[in-house]
Design a protein around this motif. Structure first.
Motif, mmCIF file in Angstrom:
data_model
loop_
_atom_site.group_PDB
_atom_site.id
_atom_site.type_symbol
_atom_site.label_atom_id
_atom_site.label_comp_id
_atom_site.label_asym_id
_atom_site.label_seq_id
_atom_site.Cartn_x
_atom_site.Cartn_y
_atom_site.Cartn_z
ATOM 1 N N UNK A 423 0.807 -1.216 0.000
ATOM 2 C CA UNK A 423 0.000 0.000 0.000
ATOM 3 C C UNK A 423 0.837 1.261 0.000
ATOM 4 N N UNK A 424 2.080 1.158 0.464
ATOM 5 C CA UNK A 424 2.934 2.336 0.490
ATOM 6 C C UNK A 424 3.573 2.639 -0.853
ATOM 7 N N UNK A 425 3.171 1.895 -1.907
ATOM 8 C CA UNK A 425 3.441 2.392 -3.253
ATOM 9 C C UNK A 425 2.817 3.769 -3.416
ATOM 10 N N UNK A 426 1.700 3.993 -2.714
ATOM 11 C CA UNK A 426 1.064 5.310 -2.746
ATOM 12 C C UNK A 426 1.978 6.378 -2.157
ATOM 13 N N UNK A 427 2.695 6.028 -1.086
ATOM 14 C CA UNK A 427 3.654 6.972 -0.496
ATOM 15 C C UNK A 427 4.773 7.275 -1.476
ATOM 16 N N UNK A 428 5.312 6.225 -2.108
ATOM 17 C CA UNK A 428 6.394 6.419 -3.074
ATOM 18 C C UNK A 428 5.964 7.337 -4.204
ATOM 19 N N UNK A 429 4.721 7.143 -4.677
ATOM 20 C CA UNK A 429 4.225 7.970 -5.774
ATOM 21 C C UNK A 429 3.930 9.399 -5.326
ATOM 22 N N UNK A 430 3.261 9.530 -4.180
ATOM 23 C CA UNK A 430 2.869 10.858 -3.713
ATOM 24 C C UNK A 430 4.076 11.724 -3.391
ATOM 25 N N UNK A 431 5.100 11.111 -2.799
ATOM 26 C CA UNK A 431 6.301 11.855 -2.424
ATOM 27 C C UNK A 431 7.355 11.870 -3.534
ATOM 28 N N UNK A 432 7.072 11.151 -4.641
ATOM 29 C CA UNK A 432 7.992 11.071 -5.773
ATOM 30 C C UNK A 432 9.397 10.656 -5.313
ATOM 31 N N UNK A 433 9.438 9.610 -4.506
ATOM 32 C CA UNK A 433 10.694 9.168 -3.918
ATOM 33 C C UNK A 433 11.533 8.371 -4.923
ATOM 34 N N UNK A 434 12.834 8.620 -4.983
ATOM 35 C CA UNK A 434 13.701 7.900 -5.922
ATOM 36 C C UNK A 434 14.057 6.502 -5.406
ATOM 37 N N UNK A 435 13.099 5.602 -5.449
ATOM 38 C CA UNK A 435 13.299 4.242 -4.975
ATOM 39 C C UNK A 435 13.029 3.279 -6.126
ATOM 40 N N UNK A 436 13.937 2.336 -6.305
ATOM 41 C CA UNK A 436 13.757 1.263 -7.274
ATOM 42 C C UNK A 436 13.551 -0.027 -6.504
ATOM 43 N N UNK A 437 12.416 -0.689 -6.734
ATOM 44 C CA UNK A 437 12.134 -1.949 -6.067
ATOM 45 C C UNK A 437 12.468 -3.092 -7.025
ATOM 46 N N UNK A 438 13.409 -3.945 -6.615
ATOM 47 C CA UNK A 438 13.672 -5.194 -7.323
ATOM 48 C C UNK A 438 12.865 -6.264 -6.595
ATOM 49 N N UNK A 439 11.778 -6.685 -7.226
ATOM 50 C CA UNK A 439 10.819 -7.584 -6.595
ATOM 51 C C UNK A 439 11.032 -8.989 -7.164
ATOM 52 N N UNK A 440 11.644 -9.843 -6.370
ATOM 53 C CA UNK A 440 11.965 -11.197 -6.824
ATOM 54 C C UNK A 440 10.764 -12.105 -6.546
ATOM 55 N N UNK A 441 10.144 -12.566 -7.605
ATOM 56 C CA UNK A 441 8.904 -13.335 -7.499
ATOM 57 C C UNK A 441 9.199 -14.813 -7.752
ATOM 58 N N UNK A 442 9.168 -15.598 -6.671
ATOM 59 C CA UNK A 442 9.314 -17.046 -6.822
ATOM 60 C C UNK A 442 8.038 -17.782 -6.404
ATOM 61 N N UNK A 484 12.821 -12.075 -16.775
ATOM 62 C CA UNK A 484 13.080 -13.423 -16.280
ATOM 63 C C UNK A 484 14.537 -13.544 -15.888
ATOM 64 N N UNK A 485 14.812 -13.838 -14.603
ATOM 65 C CA UNK A 485 16.164 -14.084 -14.136
ATOM 66 C C UNK A 485 17.009 -12.827 -14.041
ATOM 67 N N UNK A 486 18.277 -13.047 -13.681
ATOM 68 C CA UNK A 486 19.197 -11.933 -13.413
ATOM 69 C C UNK A 486 20.260 -11.801 -14.494
ATOM 70 N N UNK A 487 19.864 -12.067 -15.729
ATOM 71 C CA UNK A 487 20.800 -11.988 -16.840
ATOM 72 C C UNK A 487 20.888 -10.603 -17.442
ATOM 73 N N UNK A 488 21.155 -10.562 -18.749
ATOM 74 C CA UNK A 488 21.392 -9.308 -19.461
ATOM 75 C C UNK A 488 20.198 -8.368 -19.371
ATOM 76 N N UNK A 489 18.988 -8.909 -19.569
ATOM 77 C CA UNK A 489 17.791 -8.049 -19.531
ATOM 78 C C UNK A 489 17.625 -7.389 -18.167
ATOM 79 N N UNK A 507 10.129 -6.256 -11.615
ATOM 80 C CA UNK A 507 9.756 -7.592 -11.156
ATOM 81 C C UNK A 507 10.672 -8.608 -11.830
ATOM 82 N N UNK A 508 11.261 -9.488 -11.027
ATOM 83 C CA UNK A 508 12.168 -10.510 -11.545
ATOM 84 C C UNK A 508 11.586 -11.877 -11.246
ATOM 85 N N UNK A 509 11.283 -12.635 -12.286
ATOM 86 C CA UNK A 509 10.799 -13.995 -12.101
ATOM 87 C C UNK A 509 12.015 -14.899 -11.920
ATOM 88 N N UNK A 510 12.229 -15.350 -10.686
ATOM 89 C CA UNK A 510 13.413 -16.163 -10.412
ATOM 90 C C UNK A 510 13.248 -16.886 -9.085
#
Length: 528
Positions: A423-442, A484-489, A507-510
């Motif tokens: 839900x705090x994606x709303x905070x990130x957007x509202x405050x325009x915070x320079x955060x990059x989320x690497x979301x590893x989805x297994x 997909x994965x932690x390769x070149x892409x 989002x990283x499928x790994x």
């Protein structure tokens, strides 16, 4: 007339506070009004736990006081897990929570006032360094100053301040800032005797050394003694030095440094269970402890009690000459071994670690986070935050929001932990915070799935129904993509994300195998 709320903000400003994190409630709105015309930035979050995690992340990134402001009863209770993490990791965090109106409380009675608890302060006492509930509005400034001072005085830790809501609008009295004391260096003779007898010294640096900014002094000490430097999770990035081992003591080749040492110099560390494999590392022949507290997990032969930087600098000055250099060569070999071990054990992880090099990273309690905690090369102070103090799942994203107030931050989260605070994606957007989320989805709790399989059981209750994370993120107006994965892409997309403005999610499928620094894979075993 100066109101209690105005006085609170005045004290925070006097302590150098530039940002606070909070969630409004009916009881704490006067603080919001006092903040409106102040120089303090208010970052509003969507959950009280996020407020404390963000304050913790800010404190770890800056070394300054992190402040969370929450409301009464359930709002305060929501903070406890995050406050416990701050306590276990020694973060200077001030949790300000309102309490029910003082005139409605009756000693020893529970009356059913809105948000009432029998003793709100008592909920926090097991997970804070200290805590008070204000009894007289005239004392608000003094109590707030004491709380801020305590949180930022070594050993650092969270402090709770409870303020009855009516005290925020009542007149308050003057206050006087607590003067800081100059650090004192203890006598060094006994420590110098231990060092003189040592032939294979080892420096073990912990979070206390990191918070005291003792890195350069520790580098100098390592050169004088020709000693390798092992850093705990909390001390990664302490100093960029050729004697620093960039791998976990849980790798047998690195653990051998401990086994071979005839003197361990522990600086700002209490030798916790996660680093010592629950104290299966044997007690060293001799132990010199530099710490503001007495350590008990291994009994020291000599303790130099004081500030890690001040004492280490004094110790360096008292030592004559340099020993013949050999440690740097061995450390370089060990760092190569550690990198090769990653490539052999889980080849995907090499791409993740390479891509994160040079970034400020906040890792969650997830399999990717465990690899980062153990093997990520960190060369700048305060460039890695990792919640292994209390092991709180869900730390990564909200703590990264706090760190991102000061600049681009990469949060590495699993799919399970990210949902704790999505839900705090709303905070990130509202405050325009320079955060990059690497979301590893297994597809679930990967570490727990591994534990079940290793125990010979089929996976049960650990696989998750998860949303379309990319669509979820974009619904908040935040750019998102999937690889997909932690390769070149992955490396290309991460480079684009960290060069962009504002928040984004990758989002990283790994699925990753857990590393050797997770407890199921510790190589030291209990003797039966």
């Amino acid at each position: 007339m100066v109101t209690g709320a105005a006085r609170l903000v005045e004290v925070l400003v006097a302590h150098g506070v530039e940002v606070v994190f909070g969630l409004p409630g009916v009881h704490n709105l006067p603080i919001w009004e006092a903040l409106r015309d102040s120089p303090v930035r208010l970052v509003g979050v969507r959950h009280e736990q996020t407020a404390v995690y963000a304050a913790d992340g800010y404190a770890r990134a800056t070394g300054r006081l992190g402040v969370a402001i929450v409301t009464t009863g359930p709002g305060a209770a929501n903070c406890l897990g995050a406050t416990g993490e701050a306590m276990a990791s020694g973060s200077p965090v001030l949790v300000v929570a309102t309490d029910i109106p003082s005139h409605l409380r009756r000693p020893g009675e529970y009356r059913g006032v809105l948000h009432e608890t029998r003793d709100q302060r008592a909920m926090f006492l097991p997970v804070v360094k200290g805590g008070w509930t204000l009894r007289n509005p005239l004392d608000l400034g003094t109590y707030a100053d004491n709380a801020a001072f305590l949180a930022t005085t070594a050993p650092h830790g969270p402090v709770y301040l409870g303020i009855p809501t009516d005290h925020l609008t009542a007149p308050t009295g003057p206050w006087h800032k607590i003067p800081e004391k100059a650090p004192v260096t203890p006598p060094l003779d006994a420590a110098l005797d231990l060092i003189a007898q040592a032939r294979r010294p080892l420096i073990w640096a912990g979070g206390g050394a990191h918070r005291a900014q003792a890195g350069p002094a520790i580098g100098d000490l390592a050169e004088r003694l020709d000693a390798p430097i092992l850093t705990t999770y909390a001390a990664k990035g302490l100093v960029d030095h050729p004697h620093v081992v960039h791998g976990p003591v849980h790798l047998p080749e690195i653990g051998a440094l401990w086994d071979e040492a005839d003197l361990v110099i522990g600086i700002g560390s209490d030798f916790d269970g996660m680093m010592t494999q629950n104290w299966l590392q044997p007690a060293p022949p001799k132990l010199l402890s530099i710490n503001v507290d007495t350590i008990r997990n291994y009994p020291p032969d000599v303790t130099l009690r004081g500030d890690a930087r001040t004492v280490t600098e004094a110790l360096v000055k008292a030592l004559d000459g340099h020993r013949p250099p050999t440690a740097a060569e061995r450390v370089a070999t060990l760092n190569k071994i550690a990198r090769e071990a990653v490539a052999q054990d889980e080849p995907q992880v090499t791409g993740l670690l390479d891509a994160l090099e040079g970034h400020r990273v906040v890792a969650d309690m997830c399999v990717a986070g465990y690899w980062i905690g153990g093997f990520h090369r960190v060369t700048r102070p305060r460039s890695l935050a990792y919640p292994v103090g209390w092991g709180t799942l869900g730390f990564g994203f909200p703590a990264a929001l706090g760190a991102a107030v000061t600049g681009r931050t990469v949060a590495v989260c699993g799919d399970g932990g990210f949902l704790f605070a999505c839900g705090d994606l709303a905070t990130a957007a509202q405050e325009d915070l320079p955060v990059t989320v690497v979301l590893v989805d297994d597809g679930g709790y990967g570490m727990l799935r591994y534990d079940q399989v290793q125990a010979g059981h089929p996976a049960h209750g650990v696989d998750l129904h998860t949303p379309d994370f990319e669509a979820l993120t974009r619904s908040f107006g935040i750019p998102s993509s999937t690889v997909d994965g932690f390769g070149h892409d992955f490396r290309e997309r991460l480079r684009e994300c960290t060069a962009a403005d504002g928040p984004n999610v990758l989002v990283v499928k790994a699925a990753l195998k857990p590393p050797v620094n997770t407890s199921p894979r510790w190589y030291r075993k209990v003797r039966t």
